[in-house]
Motif scaffolding. Structure first.
Motif, PDB file in Angstrom:
ATOM      1  N   SER A 131       0.825  -1.218   0.000  1.00  0.00           N
ATOM      2  CA  SER A 131       0.000   0.000   0.000  1.00  0.00           C
ATOM      3  C   SER A 131       0.857   1.264   0.000  1.00  0.00           C
ATOM      4  O   SER A 131       0.383   2.342  -0.337  1.00  0.00           O
ATOM      5  CB  SER A 131      -0.923   0.015   1.219  1.00  0.00           C
ATOM      6  OG  SER A 131      -0.179   0.278   2.383  1.00  0.00           O
ATOM      7  N   GLY A 132       2.114   1.124   0.353  1.00  0.00           N
ATOM      8  CA  GLY A 132       3.004   2.294   0.379  1.00  0.00           C
ATOM      9  C   GLY A 132       2.994   3.003   1.723  1.00  0.00           C
ATOM     10  O   GLY A 132       3.743   3.956   1.926  1.00  0.00           O
ATOM     11  N   SER A 133       2.162   2.561   2.658  1.00  0.00           N
ATOM     12  CA  SER A 133       2.099   3.260   3.946  1.00  0.00           C
ATOM     13  C   SER A 133       3.410   3.122   4.718  1.00  0.00           C
ATOM     14  O   SER A 133       3.698   3.920   5.609  1.00  0.00           O
ATOM     15  CB  SER A 133       0.920   2.767   4.782  1.00  0.00           C
ATOM     16  OG  SER A 133       1.068   1.420   5.070  1.00  0.00           O
ATOM     17  N   ARG A 135       6.159   3.912   3.660  1.00  0.00           N
ATOM     18  CA  ARG A 135       7.013   5.070   3.347  1.00  0.00           C
ATOM     19  C   ARG A 135       6.864   6.196   4.366  1.00  0.00           C
ATOM     20  O   ARG A 135       7.798   6.958   4.581  1.00  0.00           O
ATOM     21  CB  ARG A 135       6.667   5.596   1.952  1.00  0.00           C
ATOM     22  CG  ARG A 135       7.035   4.619   0.859  1.00  0.00           C
ATOM     23  CD  ARG A 135       6.492   5.045  -0.457  1.00  0.00           C
ATOM     24  NE  ARG A 135       6.635   3.967  -1.439  1.00  0.00           N
ATOM     25  CZ  ARG A 135       5.886   3.824  -2.496  1.00  0.00           C
ATOM     26  NH1 ARG A 135       4.908   4.678  -2.736  1.00  0.00           N
ATOM     27  NH2 ARG A 135       6.075   2.825  -3.332  1.00  0.00           N
ATOM     28  N   TYR A 136       5.704   6.302   4.957  1.00  0.00           N
ATOM     29  CA  TYR A 136       5.504   7.355   5.962  1.00  0.00           C
ATOM     30  C   TYR A 136       6.317   7.049   7.226  1.00  0.00           C
ATOM     31  O   TYR A 136       6.681   7.951   7.962  1.00  0.00           O
ATOM     32  CB  TYR A 136       4.026   7.476   6.334  1.00  0.00           C
ATOM     33  CG  TYR A 136       3.148   7.876   5.177  1.00  0.00           C
ATOM     34  CD1 TYR A 136       3.167   9.175   4.688  1.00  0.00           C
ATOM     35  CD2 TYR A 136       2.309   6.958   4.569  1.00  0.00           C
ATOM     36  CE1 TYR A 136       2.371   9.544   3.618  1.00  0.00           C
ATOM     37  CE2 TYR A 136       1.510   7.327   3.504  1.00  0.00           C
ATOM     38  CZ  TYR A 136       1.544   8.617   3.029  1.00  0.00           C
ATOM     39  OH  TYR A 136       0.770   8.984   1.971  1.00  0.00           O
TER      40      TYR A 136
ATOM     41  N   MET B  54      13.969   5.397   0.332  1.00  0.00           N
ATOM     42  CA  MET B  54      13.030   4.311  -0.006  1.00  0.00           C
ATOM     43  C   MET B  54      13.593   3.418  -1.106  1.00  0.00           C
ATOM     44  O   MET B  54      13.265   2.255  -1.204  1.00  0.00           O
ATOM     45  CB  MET B  54      11.684   4.878  -0.495  1.00  0.00           C
ATOM     46  CG  MET B  54      11.024   5.826   0.455  1.00  0.00           C
ATOM     47  SD  MET B  54      10.628   5.035   2.001  1.00  0.00           S
ATOM     48  CE  MET B  54      10.792   6.398   3.115  1.00  0.00           C
ATOM     49  N   PRO B  83       5.009  11.028  -0.173  1.00  0.00           N
ATOM     50  CA  PRO B  83       5.150  10.175  -1.351  1.00  0.00           C
ATOM     51  C   PRO B  83       3.885  10.217  -2.203  1.00  0.00           C
ATOM     52  O   PRO B  83       2.812  10.565  -1.718  1.00  0.00           O
ATOM     53  CB  PRO B  83       5.358   8.784  -0.748  1.00  0.00           C
ATOM     54  CG  PRO B  83       4.772   8.854   0.619  1.00  0.00           C
ATOM     55  CD  PRO B  83       4.744  10.270   1.047  1.00  0.00           C
ATOM     56  N   SER B  86       0.642   6.738  -2.070  1.00  0.00           N
ATOM     57  CA  SER B  86       0.895   5.835  -0.938  1.00  0.00           C
ATOM     58  C   SER B  86      -0.270   5.965   0.037  1.00  0.00           C
ATOM     59  O   SER B  86      -0.575   7.067   0.474  1.00  0.00           O
ATOM     60  CB  SER B  86       2.190   6.214  -0.235  1.00  0.00           C
ATOM     61  OG  SER B  86       3.266   6.022  -1.110  1.00  0.00           O
ATOM     62  N   GLU B  87      -0.887   4.841   0.316  1.00  0.00           N
ATOM     63  CA  GLU B  87      -2.058   4.877   1.210  1.00  0.00           C
ATOM     64  C   GLU B  87      -1.628   5.078   2.658  1.00  0.00           C
ATOM     65  O   GLU B  87      -0.571   4.600   3.057  1.00  0.00           O
ATOM     66  CB  GLU B  87      -2.810   3.548   1.122  1.00  0.00           C
ATOM     67  CG  GLU B  87      -3.718   3.450  -0.070  1.00  0.00           C
ATOM     68  CD  GLU B  87      -4.436   2.115  -0.091  1.00  0.00           C
ATOM     69  OE1 GLU B  87      -4.602   1.501   0.976  1.00  0.00           O
ATOM     70  OE2 GLU B  87      -4.799   1.688  -1.193  1.00  0.00           O
ATOM     71  N   LEU B  88      -2.489   5.734   3.384  1.00  0.00           N
ATOM     72  CA  LEU B  88      -2.269   5.831   4.832  1.00  0.00           C
ATOM     73  C   LEU B  88      -2.950   4.625   5.479  1.00  0.00           C
ATOM     74  O   LEU B  88      -3.876   4.056   4.886  1.00  0.00           O
ATOM     75  CB  LEU B  88      -2.906   7.119   5.351  1.00  0.00           C
ATOM     76  CG  LEU B  88      -2.249   8.414   4.885  1.00  0.00           C
ATOM     77  CD1 LEU B  88      -3.224   9.573   5.024  1.00  0.00           C
ATOM     78  CD2 LEU B  88      -0.997   8.700   5.664  1.00  0.00           C
ATOM     79  N   PRO B  89      -2.526   4.247   6.676  1.00  0.00           N
ATOM     80  CA  PRO B  89      -3.216   3.125   7.351  1.00  0.00           C
ATOM     81  C   PRO B  89      -4.699   3.466   7.549  1.00  0.00           C
ATOM     82  O   PRO B  89      -5.024   4.477   8.175  1.00  0.00           O
ATOM     83  CB  PRO B  89      -2.495   3.026   8.695  1.00  0.00           C
ATOM     84  CG  PRO B  89      -1.189   3.690   8.481  1.00  0.00           C
ATOM     85  CD  PRO B  89      -1.404   4.756   7.467  1.00  0.00           C
ATOM     86  N   TYR B 101       3.369   9.343  14.350  1.00  0.00           N
ATOM     87  CA  TYR B 101       4.520   9.720  13.533  1.00  0.00           C
ATOM     88  C   TYR B 101       5.404  10.741  14.281  1.00  0.00           C
ATOM     89  O   TYR B 101       6.636  10.666  14.219  1.00  0.00           O
ATOM     90  CB  TYR B 101       4.070  10.317  12.198  1.00  0.00           C
ATOM     91  CG  TYR B 101       3.457   9.322  11.241  1.00  0.00           C
ATOM     92  CD1 TYR B 101       3.722   7.956  11.354  1.00  0.00           C
ATOM     93  CD2 TYR B 101       2.615   9.727  10.220  1.00  0.00           C
ATOM     94  CE1 TYR B 101       3.169   7.044  10.475  1.00  0.00           C
ATOM     95  CE2 TYR B 101       2.055   8.820   9.335  1.00  0.00           C
ATOM     96  CZ  TYR B 101       2.330   7.473   9.467  1.00  0.00           C
ATOM     97  OH  TYR B 101       1.779   6.580   8.604  1.00  0.00           O
ATOM     98  N   GLN B 148       1.514  15.215   7.651  1.00  0.00           N
ATOM     99  CA  GLN B 148       2.591  14.422   8.251  1.00  0.00           C
ATOM    100  C   GLN B 148       3.960  14.846   7.721  1.00  0.00           C
ATOM    101  O   GLN B 148       4.956  14.739   8.424  1.00  0.00           O
ATOM    102  CB  GLN B 148       2.343  12.912   8.091  1.00  0.00           C
ATOM    103  CG  GLN B 148       2.345  12.341   6.678  1.00  0.00           C
ATOM    104  CD  GLN B 148       3.723  12.166   6.081  1.00  0.00           C
ATOM    105  OE1 GLN B 148       4.673  11.868   6.790  1.00  0.00           O
ATOM    106  NE2 GLN B 148       3.852  12.378   4.780  1.00  0.00           N
TER     107      GLN B 148
END
Lengths: 298, 313
Positions: A131-133, A135-136, B54, B83, B86-89, B101, B148
């Motif tokens: 999902s790319g999460s 990366r955060y 990354m 990014p 890119s999905e957040l949780p 974070y 963020q």
């Protein structure tokens, strides 16, 4: 210090998000139901055996299961049978005095723990990579800190599920058993849940190792149980003649089964040695996966 | 703006035979806002991902804040990254996630609470702070992601398409917020929207096929200080007008673009304000001035910089 703090924070977040995640809850629920069903089935089986025995011996039938099983368990003939089945005299000596229901639960917990670990943890890193999460997070902590935090969080998560499973199984036992002080069974069952938890540490390492190797949650979920089965049968395979000839028989140390017997012992050093081996093994599986993850594009 | 906040030298990232980065060399001045401009697949996102740690580069060097390539142990909290795609949780809440974070990048609990509240207010999400992210719209999620990246006021912020998916009101709010960061933080923005780049950036780098083909201050790239285009309306005697203008600004070059646009280029007076001061009275006396545009639109520059194949396409 910072590294440890980040790892612990990730672990806490992992536990929190697992508790919020439907998948983790469904898995924990499935485990609980499986433990309850297995316990229910086992006690029912005891009940049927007891009814048959009572019929043959022309004894009055009791309403609840457990009375004759406990007596039967203590009989010499039955003991010899179990001793043969266990295949380890020290283990047999340690478990001899236990109630059969407690042992049945122990067997269930040890049987289900690897699969609980595989299914609950295998997608945790792969899913976030996909999902790319991830990366955060990776601009805030290292990959190793994050992945170790995930491991730790899953260890807590599975521990919680195992304790809940033990509680559920005990409740079934409390309702279905007769002639036994069920309250005395609870500490024993919790003890076995803790031992199964120690056993699950290595399987969690395997699941998270696999999870680090792929970005596909589906692949990880598919391969983790296969890994469990493969490592389960590895010690038997290594007993083959050609493996002995090639000196491969000792590789059974790479399977968590190697330390399984130690966890059934009552002696603390035996349990501690097994727990140590299982933890090292879990970290070994995790490290193999991490070797891929640390060099892979996130 | 003294010194360099971020530089990469001869950065290469190879995927099989394809080179996503092919000697990407770039220096971002400290406190500057750099716009990365280039076609799809030029390497903008790959470069940002590489700088943020990354992506592992095949070759080349990265220097982030004078402390080598990105290392979370060294740079956590000093680099913000938004990014792309890119999905957040999904099960987390904006407040919970930002707090998590903030703590992870080293803030104390009290600081993390304050920073979270401030950023949620900045992106206008304080009313949805406790809603699970899965219940937020695409634009709202984008704003959480943006929030963020600025948590804790990091020294360098990399933003990959920061305004994509935002409605005009929110995009304007974010634009204004980004303008307030100029000079305080070093920001790199990758965007296909050249109007945004023009509005926000102090520097622009044009990226083509994995390398920087041109990088300079925005003013110099658009020649904003030496070129003005006047859109004129009404009947105009072009020859007489240019003759009259040449008398007050003899060193200037005048040309016509289309029927109505007069372009004046002159690098020997003190900027566009001075050119306007001299020319506008004459223009207003002889024609209606519909618009005054300083410099060359960035879009024109981008097209002139683009590879012939990209231009033809």
């Amino acid at each position: 210090m910072k590294a440890m703090s980040r790892m612990l924070q990730t672990a806490v977040c992992e536990l929190e998000s697992a508790l919020h995640s439907r998948r983790a809850l469904v898995l924990a629920l499935l485990y609980l139901i499986s433990a309850i069903c297995c316990m229910y089935g086992t006690i029912s089986l005891f009940g049927k055996i007891e009814a048959e025995v009572a019929k043959v011996l022309q004894l009055p039938e009791g309403g609840k299961s457990g009375v004759i099983s406990a007596t039967l368990w203590k009989s010499e003939a039955f003991s010899r049978m179990v001793q043969k089945g266990v295949g380890d005299d020290l283990v047999f000596a340690d478990i001899q005095g236990l109630h059969p229901v407690e042992l049945a639960y122990a067997w269930i917990a040890f049987m289900l723990a690897p699969f609980l670990a595989a299914w609950s943890a295998s997608n945790r890193i792969a899913e976030e990579s996909h999902s790319g999460s991830v990366r955060y997070v990776l601009v805030r902590c290292t990959r190793a800190q994050w992945a170790l935090g995930k491991y730790l969080g899953q260890v807590f998560m599975v521990g919680l599920a195992l304790l809940l499973g033990a509680l559920g199984a005990w409740l079934v036992a409390a309702f279905r058993l007769g002639g036994v002080d069920v309250v005395t069974l609870l500490p024993g069952m919790m003890d076995w849940a803790l031992r199964a938890w120690l056993y699950s540490v290595s399987w969690l390492g395997l699941a998270l190792g696999i999870s680090q190797m792929t970005r596909s949650s589906n692949y990880a979920t598919f391969f983790a149980p296969i890994g469990v089965i493969a490592l389960d049968i590895l010690p038997s395979l290594l007993q083959a003649d050609w493996c002995r000839e090639w000196g491969l028989a000792n590789l059974d140390i790479l399977s968590p089964l190697y330390s399984n017997h130690g966890l059934w012992r009552r002696s603390l050093p035996a349990v501690a040695t097994s727990a140590f081996h299982l933890t090292v093994l879990g970290l070994f599986y995790w490290t193999v996966g991490h070797a891929v993850f640390r060099r892979r594009d996130a | 703006m003294i010194g360099t906040a971020l530089s990469t030298r001869d950065l290469v990232k190879r995927y099989g035979r394809r080179r996503a980065l092919d000697g990407f060399t770039l220096s971002v001045p400290r406190g500057g806002v750099l716009g990365l401009v280039g076609p799809n697949g030029a390497g903008k996102t790959t470069w940002m991902m590489t700088v943020a740690g990354m992506i592992v580069p095949t070759a080349g060097t990265i220097d982030l804040l004078g402390q080598g390539p990105f290392d979370a142990d060294v740079h956590a909290g000093r680099l913000g990254f938004l990014p792309q795609d890119s999905e957040l949780p999904l099960e987390a809440t904006p407040a919970g996630l930002l707090h998590r974070y903030a703590r992870l990048q080293g803030m104390r609990p009290g600081e993390a609470v304050q920073a979270t509240a401030a950023m949620l207010k900045t992106v206008n999400l304080d009313e949805r702070a406790a809603s699970p992210i899965r219940t937020l719209s695409h634009g709202m999620r984008k704003r959480v992601a943006l929030a963020q990246s600025f948590l804790g006021c990091p020294d360098v912020v990399l933003l990959d398409e920061p305004l994509n998916g935002l409605d005009p009101v929110e995009a304007d709010r974010v634009r204004r917020f980004l303008l307030t960061r100029r000079g305080r933080q070093t920001i790199v923005i990758s965007s296909h929207n050249l109007h945004d780049v023009e509005a926000l950036c102090t520097h622009v780098a044009f990226v083509e096929q994995g390398r920087v083909v041109r990088m300079d201050a925005l003013d110099r790239i658009t020649r904003a200080a030496e070129r003005v285009a006047y859109a004129l309306g009404g009947e105009v005697d072009r020859t007489a007008l240019v003759a009259a203008l040449s008398q007050v600004l003899p060193m200037a070059r005048f040309s016509w673009q289309g029927d109505v646009q007069l372009v004046c280029e002159c690098d020997e007076v003190g900027g566009v304000a001075e050119i306007n001061r001299l020319l506008l009275p004459i223009l207003l006396a002889r024609a209606s001035v519909l618009s005054v545009v300083p410099g060359v639109p960035l879009e024109e520059v981008a097209l002139s910089v683009a590879q012939p194949s990209a231009r033809d396409a």
